[in-house]
Design a protein around this motif. Structure first.
Motif, PDB file in Angstrom:
ATOM      1  N   ASN A 172      12.117   0.702  -3.885  1.00  0.00           N
ATOM      2  CA  ASN A 172      11.640   1.872  -3.128  1.00  0.00           C
ATOM      3  C   ASN A 172      10.527   2.604  -3.869  1.00  0.00           C
ATOM      4  O   ASN A 172      10.335   3.786  -3.698  1.00  0.00           O
ATOM      5  N   PHE A 173       9.812   1.861  -4.683  1.00  0.00           N
ATOM      6  CA  PHE A 173       8.820   2.480  -5.561  1.00  0.00           C
ATOM      7  C   PHE A 173       7.652   3.059  -4.768  1.00  0.00           C
ATOM      8  O   PHE A 173       7.212   2.501  -3.770  1.00  0.00           O
ATOM      9  N   GLU A 174       7.163   4.206  -5.234  1.00  0.00           N
ATOM     10  CA  GLU A 174       5.904   4.734  -4.686  1.00  0.00           C
ATOM     11  C   GLU A 174       4.973   5.021  -5.835  1.00  0.00           C
ATOM     12  O   GLU A 174       5.388   5.600  -6.832  1.00  0.00           O
ATOM     13  N   ILE A 175       3.725   4.619  -5.708  1.00  0.00           N
ATOM     14  CA  ILE A 175       2.737   4.887  -6.755  1.00  0.00           C
ATOM     15  C   ILE A 175       2.612   6.410  -6.902  1.00  0.00           C
ATOM     16  O   ILE A 175       2.333   7.091  -5.921  1.00  0.00           O
ATOM     17  N   PRO A 176       2.834   6.956  -8.118  1.00  0.00           N
ATOM     18  CA  PRO A 176       2.733   8.406  -8.285  1.00  0.00           C
ATOM     19  C   PRO A 176       1.334   8.902  -7.947  1.00  0.00           C
ATOM     20  O   PRO A 176       0.352   8.309  -8.375  1.00  0.00           O
ATOM     21  N   LYS A 177       1.267   9.988  -7.167  1.00  0.00           N
ATOM     22  CA  LYS A 177      -0.037  10.522  -6.787  1.00  0.00           C
ATOM     23  C   LYS A 177      -0.488  11.595  -7.764  1.00  0.00           C
ATOM     24  O   LYS A 177      -1.666  11.778  -8.014  1.00  0.00           O
ATOM     25  N   ILE A 178       0.498  12.313  -8.313  1.00  0.00           N
ATOM     26  CA  ILE A 178       0.157  13.376  -9.255  1.00  0.00           C
ATOM     27  C   ILE A 178       0.331  12.824 -10.662  1.00  0.00           C
ATOM     28  O   ILE A 178       1.361  12.263 -10.997  1.00  0.00           O
ATOM     29  N   ARG A 179      -0.740  12.981 -11.464  1.00  0.00           N
ATOM     30  CA  ARG A 179      -0.758  12.249 -12.717  1.00  0.00           C
ATOM     31  C   ARG A 179      -0.283  13.028 -13.945  1.00  0.00           C
ATOM     32  O   ARG A 179      -0.226  12.488 -15.021  1.00  0.00           O
ATOM     33  N   GLN A 180       0.038  14.339 -13.786  1.00  0.00           N
ATOM     34  CA  GLN A 180       0.337  15.056 -15.029  1.00  0.00           C
ATOM     35  C   GLN A 180       1.822  15.189 -15.348  1.00  0.00           C
ATOM     36  O   GLN A 180       2.160  15.695 -16.398  1.00  0.00           O
ATOM     37  N   PHE A 181       2.705  14.716 -14.434  1.00  0.00           N
ATOM     38  CA  PHE A 181       4.133  14.902 -14.669  1.00  0.00           C
ATOM     39  C   PHE A 181       4.741  13.773 -15.498  1.00  0.00           C
ATOM     40  O   PHE A 181       4.132  12.752 -15.724  1.00  0.00           O
ATOM     41  N   ARG A 182       5.993  14.006 -15.903  1.00  0.00           N
ATOM     42  CA  ARG A 182       6.817  12.945 -16.462  1.00  0.00           C
ATOM     43  C   ARG A 182       7.822  12.535 -15.382  1.00  0.00           C
ATOM     44  O   ARG A 182       8.245  13.353 -14.591  1.00  0.00           O
ATOM     45  N   TYR A 183       8.178  11.266 -15.365  1.00  0.00           N
ATOM     46  CA  TYR A 183       9.140  10.783 -14.383  1.00  0.00           C
ATOM     47  C   TYR A 183      10.459  10.444 -15.067  1.00  0.00           C
ATOM     48  O   TYR A 183      10.467   9.779 -16.097  1.00  0.00           O
ATOM     49  N   VAL A 184      11.535  10.943 -14.463  1.00  0.00           N
ATOM     50  CA  VAL A 184      12.861  10.686 -15.015  1.00  0.00           C
ATOM     51  C   VAL A 184      13.535   9.643 -14.131  1.00  0.00           C
ATOM     52  O   VAL A 184      13.708   9.861 -12.932  1.00  0.00           O
ATOM     53  N   GLU A 185      13.878   8.508 -14.712  1.00  0.00           N
ATOM     54  CA  GLU A 185      14.491   7.422 -13.947  1.00  0.00           C
ATOM     55  C   GLU A 185      15.898   7.152 -14.477  1.00  0.00           C
ATOM     56  O   GLU A 185      16.107   7.105 -15.684  1.00  0.00           O
TER      57      GLU A 185
END
Ligand SMILES: [Zn+2]
Length: 269
Positions: A172-185
């Protein structure tokens, strides 16, 4: 998405046609011819590979895929509003691909990748619920050519560091549009413990592409090309991903989670 721009005044698009492609160019006929030849060769190999019918009429005549080659990179970037780091892009809905004259990275990497996407999507249909990693994994497989060994080495390193995303997340991946955040998986460690992984957008994107390529390479190499082609056909015939796995890979695993488990075992060794 991009709209093929009308060339500026006094410029015209010339064309080179092959069976399945029309290449539009303003200058650089030699390169345009080379792109048409390469596209045709990729088409033959990729179509055979995923079991696309050999005599499909779908891509010929007015349905030929259009490839627009702008005179140079600035012109390509300006007309397609693409990010600086791209060498080409595709608009699947309008069946267009764009790049610029002289880009070797386009002919060697972007072109086979985008043709693989176009053929696979035509083949299995847009209404089919295909996980994104499979679509990207097949396209990556054609992009990376003989670099698949390196992909598996890096995938094994990620696994060793407990940095592998779950099959649900990459489906269900989506390419991140906003580049300054960190992603928690949410992930699982080698010992099957729940854990979290904090990634920059670049790390997340790279991990997704790497895992997609690793999974497809694993399925093809471990269980054979014929089986993989049959698997694509089952999806085209409307089977769900789990049903397709069960009917083709049932001797080894029964569903997506079984595939994930077996693939993780492979990465562990
Ligand atoms: Zn892609």
């Amino acid at each position: 998405m991009f709209m093929p721009a009308k060339p500026a005044l006094a410029q015209v698009w010339h064309t080179v046609k092959s069976d399945h492609f029309v290449v539009f160019y303003q200058e650089g006929e030699c390169f345009a011819q080379k792109v048409a030849d390469k596209a045709e060769r990729y088409y033959q190999s990729i179509a055979y590979d995923i079991g696309y019918p050999r005599y499909s009429k779908f891509w010929i005549w007015e349905n030929r895929v259009k490839i627009y080659l702008y005179p140079d990179k600035p012109d390509y970037l300006r007309n397609t509003s693409s990010p600086e780091w791209t060498e080409g892009l595709a608009d699947y809905k309008n069946r267009c691909i764009a790049s610029y004259v002289g880009s070797e990275s386009f002919t060697e990497n972007v072109l086979p990748h985008e043709i693989a996407h176009l053929i696979f999507r035509d083949f299995v249909g847009f209404e089919n619920d295909i996980p994104l990693w499979l679509d990207e994994g097949i396209a990556q497989w054609w992009t990376s050519g003989n670099k698949n060994r390196i992909i598996q080495v890096v995938a094994k390193q990620l696994y060793a560091r407990d940095a592998i995303l779950s099959i649900d997340d990459i489906s269900n991946f989506e390419i991140p549009k906003i580049r300054q955040f960190r992603y928690v998986e949410k992930v699982r460690t080698k010992d099957n413990e729940p854990a979290i992984l904090i990634l920059t957008p670049e790390q997340l994107i790279n991990t997704f592409y790497l895992q997609s390529a690793s999974l497809v390479d694993f399925m093809r190499r471990r269980y054979g090309q014929d089986r993989f082609t049959r698997f694509c056909r089952e999806l085209r015939d409307g089977k769900s991903i789990d049903k397709a796995i069960q009917s083709v890979y049932g001797d080894y695993f029964q569903d997506l989670y079984g595939l994930e488990r077996t693939w993780r075992e492979y990465l562990a060794n």
